[in-house]
Enzyme design. Structure first.
Site, PDB file in Angstrom:
ATOM      1  NE  ARG A  43      38.886  63.361  41.492  1.00  0.00           N
ATOM      2  CZ  ARG A  43      38.284  64.092  42.608  1.00  0.00           C
ATOM      3  NH1 ARG A  43      37.233  63.478  43.211  1.00  0.00           N
ATOM      4  NH2 ARG A  43      38.996  65.272  42.868  1.00  0.00           N
ATOM      5  CG  ASP A  44      35.370  53.592  42.095  1.00  0.00           C
ATOM      6  OD1 ASP A  44      35.693  52.771  42.992  1.00  0.00           O
ATOM      7  OD2 ASP A  44      34.796  53.296  40.958  1.00  0.00           O
ATOM      8  CB  ILE A  45      37.084  54.118  36.879  1.00  0.00           C
ATOM      9  CG1 ILE A  45      37.056  54.548  35.504  1.00  0.00           C
ATOM     10  CG2 ILE A  45      35.935  52.776  36.962  1.00  0.00           C
ATOM     11  CD1 ILE A  45      37.740  53.675  34.503  1.00  0.00           C
ATOM     12  CG  ASN A  97      33.325  45.880  49.298  1.00  0.00           C
ATOM     13  OD1 ASN A  97      32.667  46.075  50.112  1.00  0.00           O
ATOM     14  ND2 ASN A  97      33.231  46.590  48.322  1.00  0.00           N
ATOM     15  CB  VAL A 133      39.858  45.464  42.000  1.00  0.00           C
ATOM     16  CG1 VAL A 133      41.081  45.564  41.963  1.00  0.00           C
ATOM     17  CG2 VAL A 133      38.941  46.130  41.142  1.00  0.00           C
ATOM     18  CG  HIS A 142      39.885  48.387  46.778  1.00  0.00           C
ATOM     19  ND1 HIS A 142      40.186  46.877  46.192  1.00  0.00           N
ATOM     20  CD2 HIS A 142      38.659  48.312  46.619  1.00  0.00           C
ATOM     21  CE1 HIS A 142      39.054  46.424  45.904  1.00  0.00           C
ATOM     22  NE2 HIS A 142      37.996  47.341  45.946  1.00  0.00           N
ATOM     23  CG  MET A 143      39.732  52.201  53.100  1.00  0.00           C
ATOM     24  SD  MET A 143      40.987  52.836  54.583  1.00  0.00           S
ATOM     25  CE  MET A 143      41.337  51.319  55.426  1.00  0.00           C
ATOM     26  CG  HIS A 144      35.298  51.225  48.244  1.00  0.00           C
ATOM     27  ND1 HIS A 144      35.042  51.493  46.859  1.00  0.00           N
ATOM     28  CD2 HIS A 144      35.703  49.962  48.179  1.00  0.00           C
ATOM     29  CE1 HIS A 144      34.875  50.225  46.100  1.00  0.00           C
ATOM     30  NE2 HIS A 144      35.420  49.743  47.060  1.00  0.00           N
TER      31      HIS A 144
HETATM   32  P1  5GP Z   1      35.301  46.394  44.799  1.00  0.00           P
HETATM   33  O1  5GP Z   1      34.204  46.019  44.261  1.00  0.00           O
HETATM   34  O2  5GP Z   1      36.386  45.548  44.393  1.00  0.00           O
HETATM   35  O3  5GP Z   1      35.561  46.846  46.284  1.00  0.00           O
HETATM   36  O4  5GP Z   1      35.656  47.834  44.198  1.00  0.00           O
HETATM   37  C1  5GP Z   1      36.455  48.035  42.914  1.00  0.00           C
HETATM   38  C2  5GP Z   1      36.356  49.255  42.524  1.00  0.00           C
HETATM   39  O5  5GP Z   1      37.343  49.695  41.832  1.00  0.00           O
HETATM   40  C3  5GP Z   1      35.118  49.571  41.834  1.00  0.00           C
HETATM   41  O6  5GP Z   1      34.321  50.716  42.528  1.00  0.00           O
HETATM   42  C4  5GP Z   1      35.321  49.990  40.576  1.00  0.00           C
HETATM   43  O7  5GP Z   1      34.402  50.929  39.999  1.00  0.00           O
HETATM   44  C5  5GP Z   1      36.699  50.536  40.770  1.00  0.00           C
HETATM   45  N1  5GP Z   1      37.696  50.229  39.625  1.00  0.00           N
HETATM   46  C6  5GP Z   1      37.598  49.114  38.756  1.00  0.00           C
HETATM   47  N2  5GP Z   1      38.539  49.494  37.747  1.00  0.00           N
HETATM   48  C7  5GP Z   1      39.023  50.711  37.920  1.00  0.00           C
HETATM   49  C8  5GP Z   1      40.127  51.350  37.039  1.00  0.00           C
HETATM   50  O8  5GP Z   1      40.727  50.918  36.117  1.00  0.00           O
HETATM   51  N3  5GP Z   1      40.341  52.659  37.560  1.00  0.00           N
HETATM   52  C9  5GP Z   1      39.550  53.125  38.485  1.00  0.00           C
HETATM   53  N4  5GP Z   1      39.839  54.504  38.795  1.00  0.00           N
HETATM   54  N5  5GP Z   1      38.761  52.501  39.406  1.00  0.00           N
HETATM   55  C10 5GP Z   1      38.298  51.435  39.067  1.00  0.00           C
END
Ligand code: 5GP
Ligand code: ZN
Length: 113
Positions: free
Chosen positions: A28-30, A86, A95, A99-101
């Site tokens: 799960r996303d934080i 992204n 990050v 990763h795939m949302h």
């Molecule tokens: P990005 O913007 O790189 O596509 O998405 C990175 C995602 O990783 C964000 O939605 C953010 O909330 C999530 N995220 C960042 N750090 C952590 C973490 O330590 N744990 C979890 N579960 N999600 C994280």
């Protein structure tokens, strides 16, 4: 390696894991942007979509299969959902581990940013 998602894979940072196999994990996303907001990531550290080689095409297909399966398990398959990758600074990647949302459970805006 100083990568937050590699640390999650290694269990050094806690996360709410919803799926795992020998190639990927999903958690799960934080900071969820929708009732269902999961991240599907390869176990191997790959920085961005730019770094995917021809040989890793299967891995990307597998990540989509996992997304499809998780959408079903989390009850959003029928109503619909969104899968997002992204890439790079202008793509909004924060990050630096591919990763795939998987987002769903509410009406998502029609815009693409
Ligand atoms: P990005 O913007 O790189 O596509 O998405 C990175 C995602 O990783 C964000 O939605 C953010 O909330 C999530 N995220 C960042 N750090 C952590 C973490 O330590 N744990 C979890 N579960 N999600 C994280
Ligand atoms: Zn990593």
């Amino acid at each position: 390696m100083d990568c937050i998602f590699c640390k999650i894979i290694a269990g050094q940072i806690p996360s709410d894991v919803v799926y795992t196999d020998n190639k990927v994990i999903a958690f799960r996303d934080i900071n969820p942007l929708a009732p269902v907001h999961l991240l599907i990531i390869p176990r191997e550290h790959i920085t961005t979509l730019n770094d995917i080689s021809e040989q890793e095409t299967m891995l990307m297909g597998h990540m989509l299969q996992v997304a499809r399966q998780l959408a079903k398990q989390h009850g959003i398959a029928t109503k619909g959902y969104r899968v997002v990758i992204n890439c790079g600074p202008q793509g909004g990647q924060v990050v630096q581990h591919l990763h795939m949302h998987l987002l769903g459970g509410r009406e998502l805006s029609g815009g693409m940013g």
